[in-house]
Enzyme design. Structure first.
Site, PDB file in Angstrom:
ATOM      1  N   ASP A  13      -1.540  38.044  78.366  1.00 59.68           N
ATOM      2  CA  ASP A  13      -1.187  36.654  78.674  1.00 59.68           C
ATOM      3  C   ASP A  13       0.052  36.547  79.557  1.00 59.68           C
ATOM      4  O   ASP A  13       0.786  35.558  79.493  1.00 59.68           O
ATOM      5  CB  ASP A  13      -0.975  35.836  77.381  1.00 59.68           C
ATOM      6  CG  ASP A  13      -2.147  35.941  76.439  1.00 59.68           C
ATOM      7  OD1 ASP A  13      -3.279  35.971  76.936  1.00 59.68           O
ATOM      8  OD2 ASP A  13      -1.928  36.011  75.218  1.00 59.68           O
ATOM      9  N   LYS A  16      -1.509  37.708  84.550  1.00 55.25           N
ATOM     10  CA  LYS A  16      -2.088  38.687  85.495  1.00 55.25           C
ATOM     11  C   LYS A  16      -3.148  38.045  86.366  1.00 55.25           C
ATOM     12  O   LYS A  16      -3.292  38.404  87.526  1.00 55.25           O
ATOM     13  CB  LYS A  16      -2.747  39.847  84.726  1.00 55.25           C
ATOM     14  CG  LYS A  16      -1.788  40.737  83.984  1.00 55.25           C
ATOM     15  CD  LYS A  16      -2.542  41.761  83.179  1.00 55.25           C
ATOM     16  CE  LYS A  16      -3.404  41.170  82.096  1.00 55.25           C
ATOM     17  NZ  LYS A  16      -2.703  40.398  81.059  1.00 55.25           N
ATOM     18  N   GLY A  40      -8.627  36.267  78.760  1.00 56.31           N
ATOM     19  CA  GLY A  40      -8.815  34.966  79.399  1.00 56.31           C
ATOM     20  C   GLY A  40      -7.848  34.864  80.555  1.00 56.31           C
ATOM     21  O   GLY A  40      -6.644  34.751  80.343  1.00 56.31           O
ATOM     22  N   HIS A  41      -8.349  34.974  81.782  1.00 45.85           N
ATOM     23  CA  HIS A  41      -7.477  34.905  82.958  1.00 45.85           C
ATOM     24  C   HIS A  41      -7.614  33.523  83.596  1.00 45.85           C
ATOM     25  O   HIS A  41      -8.694  33.146  84.035  1.00 45.85           O
ATOM     26  CB  HIS A  41      -7.859  35.991  83.964  1.00 45.85           C
ATOM     27  CG  HIS A  41      -7.500  37.361  83.471  1.00 45.85           C
ATOM     28  ND1 HIS A  41      -7.855  38.520  84.120  1.00 45.85           N
ATOM     29  CD2 HIS A  41      -6.793  37.756  82.383  1.00 45.85           C
ATOM     30  CE1 HIS A  41      -7.380  39.556  83.445  1.00 45.85           C
ATOM     31  NE2 HIS A  41      -6.747  39.113  82.389  1.00 45.85           N
ATOM     32  N   GLN A 221      -5.284  42.289  79.063  1.00 47.61           N
ATOM     33  CA  GLN A 221      -4.322  42.542  77.980  1.00 47.61           C
ATOM     34  C   GLN A 221      -3.018  43.141  78.556  1.00 47.61           C
ATOM     35  O   GLN A 221      -2.764  42.976  79.739  1.00 47.61           O
ATOM     36  CB  GLN A 221      -4.910  43.443  76.890  1.00 47.61           C
ATOM     37  CG  GLN A 221      -6.018  42.783  76.070  1.00 47.61           C
ATOM     38  CD  GLN A 221      -7.387  42.924  76.670  1.00 47.61           C
ATOM     39  OE1 GLN A 221      -7.751  43.979  77.156  1.00 47.61           O
ATOM     40  NE2 GLN A 221      -8.164  41.875  76.649  1.00 47.61           N
TER      41      GLN A 221
HETATM   42  P1  IMP Z   1      -9.260  42.724  70.177  1.00 53.07           P
HETATM   43  O1  IMP Z   1      -8.992  43.121  71.584  1.00 53.07           O
HETATM   44  O2  IMP Z   1     -10.134  41.505  70.062  1.00 53.07           O
HETATM   45  O3  IMP Z   1      -9.743  43.864  69.348  1.00 53.07           O
HETATM   46  O4  IMP Z   1      -7.856  42.277  69.522  1.00 53.07           O
HETATM   47  C1  IMP Z   1      -6.823  43.198  69.252  1.00 53.07           C
HETATM   48  C2  IMP Z   1      -5.461  42.571  69.498  1.00 53.07           C
HETATM   49  O5  IMP Z   1      -5.282  42.323  70.887  1.00 53.07           O
HETATM   50  C3  IMP Z   1      -5.259  41.217  68.813  1.00 53.07           C
HETATM   51  O6  IMP Z   1      -3.899  41.096  68.453  1.00 53.07           O
HETATM   52  C4  IMP Z   1      -5.587  40.219  69.897  1.00 53.07           C
HETATM   53  O7  IMP Z   1      -4.963  38.971  69.686  1.00 53.07           O
HETATM   54  C5  IMP Z   1      -5.006  40.941  71.095  1.00 53.07           C
HETATM   55  N1  IMP Z   1      -5.636  40.572  72.360  1.00 53.07           N
HETATM   56  C6  IMP Z   1      -6.844  40.962  72.812  1.00 53.07           C
HETATM   57  N2  IMP Z   1      -7.087  40.441  74.024  1.00 53.07           N
HETATM   58  C7  IMP Z   1      -6.008  39.727  74.356  1.00 53.07           C
HETATM   59  C8  IMP Z   1      -5.645  38.979  75.521  1.00 53.07           C
HETATM   60  O8  IMP Z   1      -6.376  38.884  76.507  1.00 53.07           O
HETATM   61  N3  IMP Z   1      -4.409  38.391  75.494  1.00 53.07           N
HETATM   62  C9  IMP Z   1      -3.569  38.515  74.428  1.00 53.07           C
HETATM   63  N4  IMP Z   1      -3.861  39.204  73.339  1.00 53.07           N
HETATM   64  C10 IMP Z   1      -5.068  39.802  73.296  1.00 53.07           C
END
Ligand code: IMP
Length: 422
Positions: A13, A16, A40-41, A221
């Site tokens: 977040d 990017k 989510g971009h 991420q």
């Molecule tokens: P997962 O990727 O759904 O397995 O989530 C693992 C961790 O990464 C959790 O804390 C999510 O909130 C975090 N996370 C996954 N994708 C994003 C993103 O695009 N932005 C922020 N946090 C993310």
């Protein structure tokens, strides 16, 4: 020929998407290299807002080729929905291809994730996005995964689904009958193949390199969510770091630039340590003022001050060549701003993030307070920034290792709300 990687230096977040969108203007090929629909971009162009989950930001630039690379995890159902949304907004996706080597998220991966999160209990849950990311990558590592090339091939798909079905925990298999899984997958694979090219992704990249093209690798991420370098186990299951771009099929020597993206403060969503938290009152203000809610899940983000030990660590892990500082306008209007300069760990001062998460949890941030400023929103050149905002940014740059440059500062959500210093 040049290849640039855009990576998040914090917990995702960081903005990017808008930086990748800005750089995509000059690219021939944009490759999304990790993660899936968990991301989510957001890109704002005029009065239109695009939220991309898997499709690279290059899609918003007509004529730029886009590839969903081999290191990603594609949920075909969500992907088709994303394409439909883009078509509704008038975006042409004919230049988009998916690497046959990409991982496919199957319904049982989502189901397994729900189950695992419940079993971990309140204190150990990761707080995932519930998109099936973890089980999908785990299946790949265990060599039971579904690759896109298999998914789009009747024999491969049937084979992979049958094996995965046999391996499901007792009870889950009956709840998800094999025939239904096979039928649904056949239908979705047909739809997918009608909409997008499935290609040998690394060859597409090599060809672009050989033709002297500009390639942009777009990460999802952030560094501290990396499965190896992040705050394990509170991480995602892919490689958001610059090295993750190599999983698309190129070597590190092909990468010329690494643009590290950091917010002017820090946010985190999901569980795990965030040492520089601002405290509930200011965090509530930041959420409202800066819209700090997840673009994918809508969850409120935790907010912290900018954390220099974290940036220093991320700069090294990624080999950052230039910094893109986003959302400086998020700090507009505060009388003072704080920055974490180092941590105190067991009575000693340290200026990096320990790789042992239990140590990071014990770290006490040491702050410096700097004077705030009114507004950065209309700045388009460095000199337009209020002096205190300039000092804040200079303070950050002075504390980063290596000789990295300040590439960009974003001062608002719109595509052109940016100071380009390259
Ligand atoms: P997962 O990727 O759904 O397995 O989530 C693992 C961790 O990464 C959790 O804390 C999510 O909130 C975090 N996370 C996954 N994708 C994003 C993103 O695009 N932005 C922020 N946090 C993310």
């Amino acid at each position: 020929m040049s290849a640039t990687v855009v990576v998040g230096l914090q917990f995702g977040d960081e903005g990017k998407g808008r930086i990748a969108d800005f750089l995509a203007e000059d690219a021939d090929l944009v490759v999304r290299f990790n993660g899936g629909g968990n991301a989510g971009h957001t890109v704002v162009v005029g009065d239109q807002t695009f939220t991309l989950h898997l499709v690279p930001c290059g899609i918003l630039h007509p004529g730029v080729k886009c590839l969903i690379g081999g290191g990603t995890a594609v949920d075909p159902r969500l992907f088709l929905e994303e394409l439909e949304e883009l078509h509704k907004l008038g975006v042409d996706t004919s230049q988009l291809a998916v690497d046959g080597n990409a991982n496919v998220i199957m319904p049982y991966h989502r189901e397994l994730e729900q189950y695992e999160e419940v079993q971990r209990g309140k204190n150990n849950a990761i707080g995932t996005t519930k998109r099936g990311i973890g089980p999908c990558y785990a299946a790949r590592t265990a060599r039971n995964g579904m690759l896109m090339s298999d998914f789009c091939n009747e024999v491969g798909r049937t084979d992979r689904i049958s094996t995965a079905h046999d391996l499901l925990p007792l009870g889950m298999g009956t709840h998800m009958p094999l025939e239904r899984l096979l039928d649904d997958a056949r239908r979705i694979a047909g739809e997918l193949q009608g909409q997008v090219h499935i290609v040998d992704g690394r060859r597409v990249i090599w060809e672009a390199l050989d033709n002297g093209g500009e390639i942009l690798f777009e990460g999802a991420q952030g560094t501290f969510l990396d499965i190896n370098q992040g705050t394990y186990p509170f991480v995602t299951s892919s490689h958001p770091i610059a090295g993750g771009a190599c999983l698309s099929g190129i070597g590190p020597r092909n990468i010329d630039r690494v643009v590290g993206v950091s917010k002017a403060y820090t946010t985190r969503v999901g569980n795990g340590p965030l040492p520089s938290r601002m405290g509930s009152e200011l965090e509530a203000y930041m959420r409202e003022f800066c819209g700090e809610y997840g673009a994918t899940t809508g969850r409120p983000r935790d907010c912290g001050w900018l954390d220099i030990p974290m940036l220093r660590t991320a700069v090294r892990i990624n080999g950052v060549t230039g910094l893109a500082l986003t959302k400086i306008d998020g700090l507009d209007g505060l009388d003072t701003v704080q920055i974490v300069t180092c941590y105190e760990l067991d009575g000693k001062k340290i200026d990096y993030v320990p790789s042992d998460t239990s140590q990071l949890i014990r770290c006490k941030p040491v702050y410096v307070e700097l004077p705030g400023w009114r507004s950065t929103r209309s700045a388009r050149r460095w000199d337009d920034l209020p002096l205190n905002a300039q000092h804040y940014i200079e303070f950050i740059m002075e504390h980063l290792p290596g000789n990295i440059g300040l590439d960009m500062v974003s001062v608002g959500p719109e595509r052109n709300d940016i100071i380009d210093l390259r």
